[in-house]
Design an enzyme around this catalytic site. Structure first.
Site, PDB file in Angstrom:
ATOM      1  N   GLY A 232       0.831  -1.209   0.000  1.00  0.00           N
ATOM      2  CA  GLY A 232       0.000   0.000   0.000  1.00  0.00           C
ATOM      3  C   GLY A 232       0.861   1.253   0.000  1.00  0.00           C
ATOM      4  O   GLY A 232       1.915   1.296  -0.652  1.00  0.00           O
TER       5      GLY A 232
ATOM      6  N   GLU B 296      20.383  -6.911 -21.944  1.00  0.00           N
ATOM      7  CA  GLU B 296      20.685  -8.237 -22.513  1.00  0.00           C
ATOM      8  C   GLU B 296      19.577  -8.694 -23.456  1.00  0.00           C
ATOM      9  O   GLU B 296      19.247  -9.878 -23.547  1.00  0.00           O
ATOM     10  CB  GLU B 296      21.020  -9.254 -21.418  1.00  0.00           C
TER      11      GLU B 296
HETATM   12  N1  COS Z   1      24.513 -18.218 -31.341  1.00  0.00           N
HETATM   13  C1  COS Z   1      25.355 -18.324 -32.407  1.00  0.00           C
HETATM   14  N2  COS Z   1      25.171 -17.659 -33.574  1.00  0.00           N
HETATM   15  C2  COS Z   1      24.089 -16.865 -33.663  1.00  0.00           C
HETATM   16  C3  COS Z   1      23.163 -16.712 -32.601  1.00  0.00           C
HETATM   17  C4  COS Z   1      23.413 -17.436 -31.415  1.00  0.00           C
HETATM   18  N3  COS Z   1      22.590 -17.347 -30.374  1.00  0.00           N
HETATM   19  N4  COS Z   1      22.208 -15.862 -32.984  1.00  0.00           N
HETATM   20  C5  COS Z   1      22.489 -15.489 -34.243  1.00  0.00           C
HETATM   21  N5  COS Z   1      23.637 -16.095 -34.649  1.00  0.00           N
HETATM   22  C6  COS Z   1      24.278 -15.997 -35.963  1.00  0.00           C
HETATM   23  C7  COS Z   1      23.285 -16.376 -37.050  1.00  0.00           C
HETATM   24  O1  COS Z   1      23.282 -17.776 -37.248  1.00  0.00           O
HETATM   25  C8  COS Z   1      23.831 -15.635 -38.237  1.00  0.00           C
HETATM   26  O2  COS Z   1      24.906 -16.354 -38.769  1.00  0.00           O
HETATM   27  P1  COS Z   1      25.011 -16.620 -40.375  1.00  0.00           P
HETATM   28  O3  COS Z   1      25.137 -15.251 -40.983  1.00  0.00           O
HETATM   29  O4  COS Z   1      26.257 -17.443 -40.527  1.00  0.00           O
HETATM   30  O5  COS Z   1      23.764 -17.310 -40.773  1.00  0.00           O
HETATM   31  C9  COS Z   1      24.414 -14.347 -37.640  1.00  0.00           C
HETATM   32  O6  COS Z   1      24.634 -14.642 -36.238  1.00  0.00           O
HETATM   33  C10 COS Z   1      23.463 -13.193 -37.760  1.00  0.00           C
HETATM   34  O7  COS Z   1      22.238 -13.535 -37.113  1.00  0.00           O
HETATM   35  P2  COS Z   1      20.866 -12.888 -37.484  1.00  0.00           P
HETATM   36  O8  COS Z   1      20.710 -12.892 -38.988  1.00  0.00           O
HETATM   37  O9  COS Z   1      19.812 -13.546 -36.696  1.00  0.00           O
HETATM   38  O10 COS Z   1      21.078 -11.362 -37.014  1.00  0.00           O
HETATM   39  P3  COS Z   1      20.055 -10.154 -37.003  1.00  0.00           P
HETATM   40  O11 COS Z   1      20.837  -8.929 -37.166  1.00  0.00           O
HETATM   41  O12 COS Z   1      18.915 -10.384 -37.933  1.00  0.00           O
HETATM   42  O13 COS Z   1      19.351 -10.162 -35.541  1.00  0.00           O
HETATM   43  C11 COS Z   1      19.128 -10.155 -33.152  1.00  0.00           C
HETATM   44  C12 COS Z   1      19.831 -10.630 -34.429  1.00  0.00           C
HETATM   45  C13 COS Z   1      18.027  -9.153 -33.326  1.00  0.00           C
HETATM   46  C14 COS Z   1      18.590 -11.385 -32.483  1.00  0.00           C
HETATM   47  C15 COS Z   1      20.317  -9.547 -32.360  1.00  0.00           C
HETATM   48  O14 COS Z   1      20.712  -8.351 -32.979  1.00  0.00           O
HETATM   49  C16 COS Z   1      20.033  -9.309 -30.914  1.00  0.00           C
HETATM   50  O15 COS Z   1      20.088 -10.232 -30.096  1.00  0.00           O
HETATM   51  N6  COS Z   1      19.771  -8.049 -30.558  1.00  0.00           N
HETATM   52  C17 COS Z   1      19.683  -7.641 -29.190  1.00  0.00           C
HETATM   53  C18 COS Z   1      21.021  -7.235 -28.717  1.00  0.00           C
HETATM   54  C19 COS Z   1      21.094  -7.232 -27.245  1.00  0.00           C
HETATM   55  O16 COS Z   1      20.744  -8.172 -26.571  1.00  0.00           O
HETATM   56  N7  COS Z   1      21.595  -6.112 -26.750  1.00  0.00           N
HETATM   57  C20 COS Z   1      21.755  -5.978 -25.361  1.00  0.00           C
HETATM   58  C21 COS Z   1      23.070  -5.368 -25.143  1.00  0.00           C
HETATM   59  S1  COS Z   1      24.162  -6.365 -24.350  1.00  0.00           S
HETATM   60  S2  COS Z   1      23.775  -6.011 -22.457  1.00  0.00           S
END
Ligand code: COS
Length: 383
Positions: free
Chosen positions: A340, A364
């Protein structure tokens, strides 16, 4: 994968006592001074908390993901800022080197990270690249046996005090996507590395963040993680898979603490002639919070066990982060409601936790990024 239940229980008991006897009594001081008291930092170092997930061969405790999750839940029972400094150090700060570093890079840096002699940080986010991490603009241009880094990293936890940074930068200007990014180990005293003023935040006082600015910062070529260009984005994503599970476990610990605070207040405080805990509408809030905290615990431990068994848990880590971060937000909101008017007052811990937990839905990877990762993986697996 619990390797030695007896040893683990001893560690959990020690941490639980440390949290109850040393950290919880110092929560208000942490918030007021906006710093972890130095004597507590030293105690954390002596307990090995700076090397929780670093393998024993490098001087860490070498906890499995499940063991680390249990420890993080225990530590989650107090202000998240206490965990932030060492959790970031052996979590996202060190994991890039551990997961993809060369044997020489590990030998050079990891033992000192494990003891806390070196404090580390993870530099991915930039002013214009947050959720879309692959669009980052910091550049690293090869010049002889060095790379020259230019750019700005934002909201870097441990930034003001870190000795070592894992930095994601673009080595291939022609590749604007993930494949053009490499990861570097940058020592904190490298000329050209500057730290911005500490950020003023909504909560988590005592956990410091700031901009890290690279201005013609020359980094030895041997410090590219894994010795190979173009792998940095994947390294960052692998680091985050682990980091997201760790943060989920912290959310569960905080939720447990908030349930405890809510229950004890509800049993003490009388309204309408009986304790709050006798009122069914209060009971409903207590029961919902307890249930959700338990669901989060079960989820994190399942994903952690699967990770230890060698499964790819990218989807499950995002599921856990999505659920647990949102869950602890709801639990904190109910905790304030149960308290509250007192819940709005700074002398009650729930007021501080309410602000602290807001960050879990953002860093993250935001909740929306977790949704995106989960759904994309689902579609990919089904195609
Ligand atoms: N483990 C290993 N490889 C990975 C992966 C993982 N968990 N996730 C993606 N990859 C690889 C993909 O396989 C891809 O490889 P290939 O080009 O050989 O196929 C490459 O990395 C690019 O991946 P993707 O095409 O999925 O990248 P995008 O830019 O489309 O998007 C997201 C990725 C949005 C998921 C990513 O940018 C993300 O996690 N953003 C948030 C960032 C974050 O958490 N910030 C917080 C700051 S840190 S405190």
């Amino acid at each position: 994968m619990i390797r030695d239940p007896e040893l683990l229980n001893q560690l959990l008991d020690t941490i639980s006592r440390f949290v109850s006897e040393r950290l919880i009594p110092n929560e208000a001081r942490l918030a007021e001074e906006d710093a972890v008291p130095p004597e507590l930092l030293q105690e954390m170092q002596e307990m090995g908390l700076f090397g929780l997930s670093i393998p024993e061969e490098y001087g860490g405790l070498g906890l499995t993901m499940e063991e680390e999750a249990l420890v993080a839940m225990e530590i989650g029972r107090t202000s998240p800022a206490f965990r932030s400094i060492f959790g970031t150090n052996n979590g996202i700060g060190a994991q890039g080197i551990l997961i993809d570093g060369t044997p020489e890079q590990k030998a050079r840096y990891v033992p000192r990270l494990a003891t806390g002699e070196l404090l580390s940080a993870f530099c991915l986010t930039e002013p214009d690249a947050g959720s879309d991490a692959a669009s980052l603009r910091t550049t690293a241009v090869r010049d002889g046996d060095h790379y020259v880094l230019n750019g700005t990293k934002r909201f870097i936890t441990n930034g003001p005090e870190a000795d070592l940074f894992t930095v994601m930068a673009r080595t291939d200007p022609a590749n604007k996507g993930a494949g053009g990014i490499s990861a570097f180990i940058v020592e904190g005293d490298t000329p050209g590395l500057q730290r911005g003023p500490a950020d003023r935040k909504m909560g988590q006082k005592g956990a410091h963040t700031c901009d890290i600015i690279f201005d013609h910062c020359r980094v030895p070529a041997e410090n590219i993680i894994g010795g190979q260009e173009g792998q940095g984005f994947k390294t960052a994503m692998k680091v985050l898979d682990r980091g997201r599970l760790h943060i989920s476990a912290v959310c569960v610990g905080v939720a447990d603490r908030l349930v405890e605070e809510s229950l004890s207040y509800a049993m003490e405080r009388q309204q309408f002639g009986v304790p709050l805990s006798s009122h069914q509408l209060i009971q409903a809030m207590l029961a919902d919070s307890k249930t959700e905290a338990y669901a989060g615990r079960t989820m994190v431990l399942d994903a952690a066990r699967r990770k230890d068994a060698g499964e790819d848990v990218s989807t499950l880590a995002s599921c856990a982060k999505l659920f647990c971060a949102e869950m602890v937000g709801r639990v904190a909101d109910r905790a304030v409601q149960i308290h509250g008017g007192s819940g709005y007052m700074a002398e009650y811990a729930v007021e501080r936790f309410y602000r602290d937990v807001r960050l879990f839905r953002i860093y993250e990877g935001t909740t929306q990024i977790q949704q995106l990762v989960i759904a994309r993986n689902m579609v990919r697996e089904a195609s």
